[in-house]
Enzyme design. Structure first.
Site, short mmCIF file in Angstrom:
data_model
loop_
_atom_site.label_atom_id
_atom_site.label_comp_id
_atom_site.label_asym_id
_atom_site.label_seq_id
_atom_site.Cartn_x
_atom_site.Cartn_y
_atom_site.Cartn_z
N CYS A 66 1.18 -1.83 0.03
CA CYS A 66 -0.12 0.10 -0.30
C CYS A 66 0.65 1.25 -0.28
O CYS A 66 1.84 0.61 -0.48
CB CYS A 66 -0.66 0.16 1.19
SG CYS A 66 -0.40 0.19 2.91
N GLY A 71 -1.42 0.23 6.51
CA GLY A 71 -2.23 -0.89 6.41
C GLY A 71 -2.27 -1.95 6.09
O GLY A 71 -2.70 -3.02 6.49
C1 RB5 Z 1 -3.53 5.84 0.80
O1 RB5 Z 1 -3.84 6.97 0.49
C2 RB5 Z 1 -3.01 4.96 1.90
O2 RB5 Z 1 -4.10 4.89 2.87
C3 RB5 Z 1 -2.72 3.34 1.76
O3 RB5 Z 1 -2.15 2.80 0.78
C4 RB5 Z 1 -1.49 2.47 3.30
O4 RB5 Z 1 -0.33 3.47 2.97
C5 RB5 Z 1 -2.12 2.92 3.82
O5 RB5 Z 1 -1.18 2.21 5.21
#
Ligand code: RB5
Length: 147
Positions: A66, A71
């Site tokens: 991500c 996340g």
């Molecule tokens: C998306 O904008 C971002 O929050 C996601 O890709 C990630 O970094 C979450 O941990």
């Protein structure tokens, strides 16, 4: 070795690079998406199916990306049998497998450069869990939390 890969919009570009790198390196790759760039998409929609495929052993190991990798690692560790970690250095990429039996490498598509990411992936995939008693004992304590 069959490898799963998944990314949201924050990891979309790095996923394309790593997908090609894995194929060139001779791995069978299962792509869990995203298959097109959608700035509004949500990382659980791609990372959870990958994590479930690891848990059922449909794929042996995985790479989840991500924007930051945070996340992806948070959600993946909710799936029983998955041991995911955000990796930002070479040592942890292999030591995470050797000691902790890491089976899902998480990367930040907005954090880690392409060449460093390829090196982390290579170190992760070449590493083997040592199975030493002290690591088994520690993992057993981790697995107890999954029940
Ligand atoms: C998306 O904008 C971002 O929050 C996601 O890709 C990630 O970094 C979450 O941990």
């Amino acid at each position: 070795m069959k490898i799963g890969i998944a990314a949201d919009h924050g990891g979309y570009e790095l996923k394309k690079i790593l997908h090609a790198f894995l194929v060139t390196s001779g791995y069978e790759v299962v792509d869990f998406g995203a298959y097109e760039l959608n700035e509004q998409d949500d990382y659980p929609d791609y990372v959870v199916p990958l994590a479930q495929a690891i848990a059922t052993k449909d794929v042996e190991r995985g790479i989840a990306i991500c924007g930051s990798g945070v996340g992806a690692s948070v959600v993946a560790n909710k799936v029983s049998g998955v041991r995911a970690a955000l990796i930002n250095d070479y040592f942890s990429a292999h030591q995470g497998v050797e000691d902790d039996n890491l089976n899902l490498l998480c990367l930040g598509g907005r954090i880690t450069g392409y060449m460093a990411a390829e090196e982390y992936v290579q170190a992760f995939l070449n590493a083997k869990f040592t199975g030493l008693e002290r690591h088994m004992r520690r993992l057993q304590k981790v697995h107890l939390l999954e029940k």
